[in-house]
Design a protein around this motif. Structure first.
Motif, PDB file in Angstrom:
ATOM      1  N   VAL A 151      -5.704   9.596   1.647  1.00 43.06           N
ATOM      2  CA  VAL A 151      -5.520   8.285   1.963  1.00 43.06           C
ATOM      3  C   VAL A 151      -5.560   7.264   0.585  1.00 43.06           C
ATOM      4  CG1 VAL A 151      -6.820   6.353   2.985  1.00 43.06           C
ATOM      5  CG2 VAL A 151      -6.945   8.682   4.165  1.00 43.06           C
ATOM      6  N   ASP A 152      -4.828   6.347   0.574  1.00 46.59           N
ATOM      7  CA  ASP A 152      -4.754   5.415  -0.613  1.00 46.59           C
ATOM      8  C   ASP A 152      -6.001   4.942  -0.591  1.00 46.59           C
ATOM      9  OD1 ASP A 152      -4.345   3.431  -2.388  1.00 46.59           O
ATOM     10  OD2 ASP A 152      -2.382   2.863  -1.768  1.00 46.59           O
ATOM     11  N   VAL A 200     -12.074  -7.663   7.547  1.00 47.51           N
ATOM     12  CA  VAL A 200     -10.776  -7.044   7.792  1.00 47.51           C
ATOM     13  C   VAL A 200      -9.954  -8.441   8.264  1.00 47.51           C
ATOM     14  CG1 VAL A 200      -9.631  -5.512   9.394  1.00 47.51           C
ATOM     15  CG2 VAL A 200     -12.082  -4.995   8.566  1.00 47.51           C
ATOM     16  N   LEU A 254     -11.448   3.203   7.705  1.00 49.71           N
ATOM     17  CA  LEU A 254      -9.945   3.083   7.825  1.00 49.71           C
ATOM     18  C   LEU A 254      -9.725   1.890   8.894  1.00 49.71           C
ATOM     19  CD1 LEU A 254      -8.237   6.201   7.023  1.00 49.71           C
ATOM     20  CD2 LEU A 254      -8.891   4.319   5.468  1.00 49.71           C
ATOM     21  N   GLN A 270      -6.005  -2.309  17.152  1.00 45.74           N
ATOM     22  CA  GLN A 270      -6.385  -1.773  15.709  1.00 45.74           C
ATOM     23  C   GLN A 270      -7.753  -1.243  15.971  1.00 45.74           C
ATOM     24  OE1 GLN A 270      -5.935  -5.049  13.047  1.00 45.74           O
ATOM     25  NE2 GLN A 270      -4.168  -4.288  12.456  1.00 45.74           N
ATOM     26  N   ILE A 281     -12.197   0.891   3.564  1.00 48.50           N
ATOM     27  CA  ILE A 281     -12.948  -0.387   3.567  1.00 48.50           C
ATOM     28  C   ILE A 281     -14.579   0.079   3.520  1.00 48.50           C
ATOM     29  CG2 ILE A 281     -13.767  -2.270   5.029  1.00 48.50           C
ATOM     30  CD1 ILE A 281     -10.747  -2.283   6.279  1.00 48.50           C
ATOM     31  N   VAL A 333      -7.267   2.124  -1.789  1.00 45.20           N
ATOM     32  CA  VAL A 333      -7.415   0.792  -1.546  1.00 45.20           C
ATOM     33  C   VAL A 333      -7.367   0.204   0.035  1.00 45.20           C
ATOM     34  CG1 VAL A 333      -6.132   0.079  -3.715  1.00 45.20           C
ATOM     35  CG2 VAL A 333      -4.819   0.294  -1.441  1.00 45.20           C
ATOM     36  N   ASP A 334      -7.022   1.433   0.730  1.00 44.07           N
ATOM     37  CA  ASP A 334      -7.108   1.279   2.250  1.00 44.07           C
ATOM     38  C   ASP A 334      -8.518   1.530   2.916  1.00 44.07           C
ATOM     39  OD1 ASP A 334      -4.461   0.358   2.192  1.00 44.07           O
ATOM     40  OD2 ASP A 334      -3.596   2.454   2.609  1.00 44.07           O
TER      41      ASP A 334
END
Length: 495
Positions: A228-229, A194, A208, A217, A234, A231-232
């Motif tokens: 949720v997209d 990250v 996320l 964060q 993890i 690609v976001d």
């Protein structure tokens, strides 16, 4: 043994660690440690029998000669080798195999493999590679076949210099004796990246990263994937370390090879015979700060509490884009607090960096900030508020200061500040510094090299270091700034 020695028999792994690594389901495997444990055969055997497209790399192409010779023995009944392209094309049990050999001698050589998918990426003698090279090339570890397992295999002996220290950081649960939660050989652990930083996860659940109103964060596990997209999201990957010694390889253990390893001088003997990753890692002769000096300072931090005094100084290294980070290093006299790190994307402008400084410093704290490039903007904003309590550090500026012995000078301010850190860390004549036990800080403080020229000591620039090791020593620079203070227009290390 009859099965292993049978003429033209299909390759099979040796019983023990090699079989364990062959059958391992981890996404990233570190195999070996000691010499003679069958690292080359494991890489070649997996490439032929388990994978469709494999890439086997050494740091320099001439180092591949022994691997290619062994591949000729194993693959000759299955296909043809194109020596011009360094590619074997084989058919094994009715399935096509493509096994490519290559090298990445220089940092930018990794770009040759951009966008080229392989379901097995092998880094032979991984400790010789830069961390940035492995991260970049492993990014294309994939396959269009959903049934094909994709893996990264790191075959390596322990590192002999700072180049391979990233291996110990990547596999800290197995290799770092001070790790709080050590792992067993072959045990799977989960890791994610990250903001350019790798960390160990409790489990393999996807998550996320969500920014809260106060700017912090946090990791969020409970979310609806449909909203949720993708690609976001993890998804942690698994890693493991499987150690192997020459005694695990019957072909070597009975050939007298053990006696040759026993005859090596220390610490090479311990590295090659036992796979000891902690044995006598050697510094570069021109490394400005010896690694052991930093480790001693980090050990002092573990046993010494923070002084009950106001924050003395705050060293700030501002991200210059890319994978760089903005690092804040608080110092309390000769005790350095844990560094606060922000990815470059989290500090898009001077206002954000200035706000971070205001949130961290105390009324009497001196702020030392790198003003080269984007650092000039937060410097102006903070100076307008706190006046002469901030110093803009320009590494290229000249200085008349001498070293502590008054024997030589420095070609610029950067060289002076790094040398002051060296002097302060000296176990005999230093300032008894205590540094947080962070592996990244250790690596960064040990990264720069120096040379003596007619005008004095010259230390590598950030750009030179980044070209050599593939990353910017942001944590090291920030700590160096935290130590520095100015007087009479010049700088000196001050406690």
């Amino acid at each position: 043994m009859d099965r292993l020695l049978a003429v033209k028999a299909k390759w099979t792994p040796l019983p023990g660690p090699q079989t364990q690594a062959y059958e391992c389901l981890a996404d990233v495997i570190l195999y070996g440690g000691a010499a003679g444990g069958g690292k080359t055969d494991l890489a070649l055997g997996k490439s032929l029998t388990q994978h469709q497209r494999a890439l086997i790399l050494r740091r320099e192409y001439p180092q591949l000669s022994g691997i290619i010779d062994r591949a000729n023995d194993l693959y000759s009944d299955y296909g043809i080798f194109n020596s011009g392209k360094g590619v074997w094309r084989c058919t094994f049990e009715g399935k096509r195999r493509v096994i490519e050999f290559g090298s990445v001698q220089h940092e930018d050589d990794k770009l040759k493999y951009q966008g080229r998918p392989h379901d097995l990426k092998v880094f032979d003698e991984a400790a010789n590679f830069l961390e940035s090279q492995v991260e970049f090339i492993a990014g294309w570890n994939r396959s269009e076949d959903p049934s094909q397992r994709c893996q990264v295999l790191l075959c390596s002996n322990p590192p002999t210099d700072a180049t391979g220290d990233w291996l110990i950081r990547w596999f800290a649960p197995w290799l770092d004796p001070n790790h709080a939660n050590p792992a067993r050989p072959g045990e799977l652990r989960f890791f994610a990246t990250v903001g350019g930083q790798q960390f160990e996860c409790h489990d393999g659940r996807p998550f996320l990263i969500v920014e809260q109103e106060n700017g912090d964060q946090v990791m969020v596990y409970d979310f609806d994937p449909a909203t949720v997209d993708p690609v976001d999201i993890i998804r942690p990957l698994t890693r493991t370390f499987i150690p192997a010694r020459v005694t695990d390889n019957p072909f070597y253990s009975q050939s007298g090879y053990v006696a040759k390893l026993q005859a090596l001088p220390e610490p090479l003997r311990s590295k090659m015979l036992y796979g000891d990753f902690a044995a006598g890692r050697e510094d570069d002769p021109w490394q400005i700060i010896p690694s052991e000096w930093v480790r001693l300072a980090q050990e002092r931090w573990r046993v010494r509490p923070r002084p009950y005094i106001p924050m003395t100084a705050l060293g700030v290294d501002v991200a210059r884009g890319g994978a760089d980070q903005t690092i804040h290093t608080p110092r309390y006299a000769n005790w350095f607090d844990e560094q606060v790190c922000f990815p470059g994307t989290a500090t898009p402008d001077g206002f954000v960096v200035a706000q971070q400084i205001f949130n961290m410093r105390e009324p009497t704290t001196l702020v030392n900030i790198d003003v080269v490039g984007v650092g000039a903007s937060p410097f102006d904003l903070v100076r307008a508020a706190i006046g002469d309590k901030i110093w803009g550090v320009s590494g290229s500026a000249g200085t008349d200061e001498l070293d502590r012995s008054e024997q030589f000078g420095f070609i610029n301010l950067r060289a002076l500040l790094w040398w002051r850190m060296r002097e302060a860390l000296d176990p005999v004549n230093g300032e008894d510094l205590a540094l947080p036990p962070d592996a990244g800080l250790l690596a960064d403080l040990c990264a720069p090299r120096y040379k003596k020229v007619a005008r004095g000591v010259q230390v590598e620039s950030k750009e030179e270091i980044k070209k050599r090791i593939g990353r910017s020593p942001d944590k090291g620079d920030s700590a160096v700034y935290a130590l520095a203070e100015r007087t009479g227009g010049f700088a000196f290390g001050s406690i």
